[in-house]
Scaffold this motif. Structure first.
Motif, PDB file in Angstrom:
ATOM      1  N   THR A  17      -6.807   5.070  -5.497  1.00 28.88           N
ATOM      2  CA  THR A  17      -7.091   3.694  -5.105  1.00 28.88           C
ATOM      3  C   THR A  17      -5.983   2.800  -5.648  1.00 28.88           C
ATOM      4  O   THR A  17      -5.427   3.057  -6.726  1.00 28.88           O
ATOM      5  CB  THR A  17      -8.448   3.193  -5.645  1.00 28.88           C
ATOM      6  OG1 THR A  17      -8.381   3.101  -7.069  1.00 28.88           O
ATOM      7  CG2 THR A  17      -9.574   4.130  -5.247  1.00 28.88           C
ATOM      8  N   LEU A  18      -5.671   1.778  -4.893  1.00 24.57           N
ATOM      9  CA  LEU A  18      -4.684   0.777  -5.302  1.00 24.57           C
ATOM     10  C   LEU A  18      -5.363  -0.571  -5.361  1.00 24.57           C
ATOM     11  O   LEU A  18      -5.918  -1.047  -4.363  1.00 24.57           O
ATOM     12  CB  LEU A  18      -3.520   0.729  -4.303  1.00 24.57           C
ATOM     13  CG  LEU A  18      -2.531  -0.437  -4.481  1.00 24.57           C
ATOM     14  CD1 LEU A  18      -1.791  -0.322  -5.806  1.00 24.57           C
ATOM     15  CD2 LEU A  18      -1.556  -0.491  -3.313  1.00 24.57           C
ATOM     16  N   ARG A  72      -7.307  -0.643  -1.789  1.00 21.96           N
ATOM     17  CA  ARG A  72      -7.050   0.305  -0.709  1.00 21.96           C
ATOM     18  C   ARG A  72      -7.240   1.725  -1.230  1.00 21.96           C
ATOM     19  O   ARG A  72      -7.078   1.982  -2.430  1.00 21.96           O
ATOM     20  CB  ARG A  72      -5.636   0.120  -0.161  1.00 21.96           C
ATOM     21  CG  ARG A  72      -5.379  -1.264   0.406  1.00 21.96           C
ATOM     22  CD  ARG A  72      -3.918  -1.437   0.803  1.00 21.96           C
ATOM     23  NE  ARG A  72      -3.544  -0.525   1.893  1.00 21.96           N
ATOM     24  CZ  ARG A  72      -2.298  -0.430   2.372  1.00 21.96           C
ATOM     25  NH1 ARG A  72      -1.325  -1.172   1.855  1.00 21.96           N
ATOM     26  NH2 ARG A  72      -2.020   0.408   3.354  1.00 21.96           N
ATOM     27  N   TRP A  74      -6.654   6.076  -0.524  1.00 18.26           N
ATOM     28  CA  TRP A  74      -6.004   7.180   0.177  1.00 18.26           C
ATOM     29  C   TRP A  74      -6.621   8.494  -0.304  1.00 18.26           C
ATOM     30  O   TRP A  74      -7.020   8.606  -1.472  1.00 18.26           O
ATOM     31  CB  TRP A  74      -4.499   7.215  -0.106  1.00 18.26           C
ATOM     32  CG  TRP A  74      -3.729   6.092   0.501  1.00 18.26           C
ATOM     33  CD1 TRP A  74      -3.058   6.081   1.693  1.00 18.26           C
ATOM     34  CD2 TRP A  74      -3.529   4.795  -0.069  1.00 18.26           C
ATOM     35  NE1 TRP A  74      -2.464   4.864   1.899  1.00 18.26           N
ATOM     36  CE2 TRP A  74      -2.729   4.052   0.841  1.00 18.26           C
ATOM     37  CE3 TRP A  74      -3.948   4.173  -1.252  1.00 18.26           C
ATOM     38  CZ2 TRP A  74      -2.347   2.739   0.597  1.00 18.26           C
ATOM     39  CZ3 TRP A  74      -3.563   2.873  -1.489  1.00 18.26           C
ATOM     40  CH2 TRP A  74      -2.780   2.168  -0.572  1.00 18.26           C
ATOM     41  N   ALA A 111      -0.134   5.457  -2.324  1.00 18.25           N
ATOM     42  CA  ALA A 111      -0.537   4.290  -3.125  1.00 18.25           C
ATOM     43  C   ALA A 111       0.676   3.651  -3.790  1.00 18.25           C
ATOM     44  O   ALA A 111       0.799   2.422  -3.830  1.00 18.25           O
ATOM     45  CB  ALA A 111      -1.566   4.712  -4.168  1.00 18.25           C
ATOM     46  N   ILE A 145      -3.075   1.594 -10.008  1.00 19.65           N
ATOM     47  CA  ILE A 145      -3.351   2.807  -9.234  1.00 19.65           C
ATOM     48  C   ILE A 145      -4.271   3.696 -10.066  1.00 19.65           C
ATOM     49  O   ILE A 145      -3.974   3.980 -11.223  1.00 19.65           O
ATOM     50  CB  ILE A 145      -2.061   3.562  -8.889  1.00 19.65           C
ATOM     51  CG1 ILE A 145      -1.171   2.708  -7.981  1.00 19.65           C
ATOM     52  CG2 ILE A 145      -2.382   4.896  -8.205  1.00 19.65           C
ATOM     53  CD1 ILE A 145       0.181   3.345  -7.685  1.00 19.65           C
TER      54      ILE A 145
END
Length: 363
Positions: free
Chosen positions: A44-45, A52, A54, A63, A74
């Protein structure tokens, strides 16, 4: 960094972590649970109030590519992640832990070697500006990496770096000047090399505390200011202030030694200023657990046999469990402790998710 500066950094970190907890709890917990249940790596970012997500082995790469130059967070789940090439952004990186946790079942976050270098930028005239963007304020926590490398050949320093609760299975290398670097509660299997390729790279306010060094610290210039505190060191150190630690070699000339245990060494070292040290101590007289010999293993605790006898300059026990950062490998980031996800969605397309989250709040 002075006390005021460290407090400001700590306050910033706490505020960011509170925001992160809130964002993750409302936006991404089901994906974390999916990653935990399927062993799918996830990143996650957090950029301000935006988060966001990934999935997959390239999640960290994606990220990082999307992260701003500084201050973004991150967070990586358990699992193995591919890494970007050379990193130059001053982000915060949190993993699930540097080793598997048998108590909770949480697996480690494992990365290949990480390499950091200040980035060149192009000015308005199209000219390359060497190290135009510095690595400043980077924070790494709760990861296992094969090596950490910080390098540059333009004399630009990496500043205000924190490495906490990490495991480096190889060597940590500083081929770059440093300023205000703290390494704490970590395992550095092959020690720290501070100057291999270049000369006159000074390290200002380098603090290594509550950390296991499987080797020592190599090649630091004598003008550097290095403080090793509440550590276990199985190698040599340069000219260093060393306090409250367990050492397996004498110190080099020019060092200062206070309240250290020297295992099997009859001297603290020639040309070393010392006070309240213990020399020629046997392994059997140091560690509480039978069979512990100062070598690293995940199941070893390195607790002292006589913590009230071996007392440091700060009034706490010598070694990893004393000082400001007692030995603790759990990162200060949310971890999924329990999760239950329905296999089918409801009639209105919703997926029922039940999650228990725990965050480590103490360093």
């Amino acid at each position: 960094m002075g006390l005021k500066g460290r407090c400001q950094v700590r306050t910033k970190k706490l505020h960011a972590m509170k925001k992160f907890l809130s964002v993750v709890a409302t936006a991404a917990l089901s994906l974390f649970a999916y990653a935990q249940n399927t062993d799918a790596p996830m990143a996650t970012l957090q950029h301000g109030d935006q988060t966001r997500v990934w999935m997959g082995s390239d999640a960290f790469v994606r990220a990082y590519e999307a992260a701003a130059d500084s201050a973004d967070i991150i967070t990586l789940s358990s699992g193995y992640f591919n890494v970007p090439g050379t990193l130059s952004k001053s982000f915060w990186l949190y993993g699930a832990g540097c080793e598997d946790d048998p108590l909770t079942g949480t697996k480690a976050t494992v990365l290949n070697g990480l390499s950091f270098r200040p980035a060149d930028i192009t000015n308005e005239d199209g000219e390359t500006v060497k190290a135009g963007r510095k690595v400043n304020g980077l924070h790494l926590e709760g990861i296992s990496a094969s090596q950490l490398l910080f390098e540059d050949n333009s004399w630009t320093a990496v500043e205000n770096l924190t490495i906490a609760k990490c495991k480096v299975t190889g060597m940590m290398r500083f081929y770059i000047p440093t300023k205000n670097v703290t390494i704490r509660q970590s395992i550095i299997a092959r020690g720290i090399n501070t100057n291999m390729q270049y000369t006159n790279y000074f390290h200002t306010n380098l603090l290594v505390t509550n950390t296991y060094l499987g080797s020592g610290i190599e090649r630091a210039e004598s003008e550097s200011s290095i403080h090793v505190d509440h550590c276990i060191i199985r190698g040599s150190l340069p000219s260093t202030l060393c306090t409250n630690s367990i050492l397996y070699s004498p110190l080099n000339s020019g060092s200062t030694s206070k309240n250290n245990i020297f295992i099997g060494q009859t001297s603290i070292g020639s040309g070393v200023q010392g006070s309240n040290n213990w020399t020629n101590v046997a392994n059997a007289g140091v560690y509480a657990a039978e069979g512990e010999d100062g070598t690293y293993a995940e199941n070893k605790t390195f607790e002292l046999k006589y913590p009230k006898k071996y007392v440091g300059t700060d009034g706490t026990e010598i070694g990893l469990h004393g000082g400001n950062y007692p030995w603790n490998k759990i990162p200060c980031t949310p971890r999924i402790m329990e999760s239950n996800i329905d296999t089918k969605t409801s009639a209105d397309g919703k997926l029922k998710v039940s999650i228990k989250v725990e965050a480590q709040t103490k360093d």
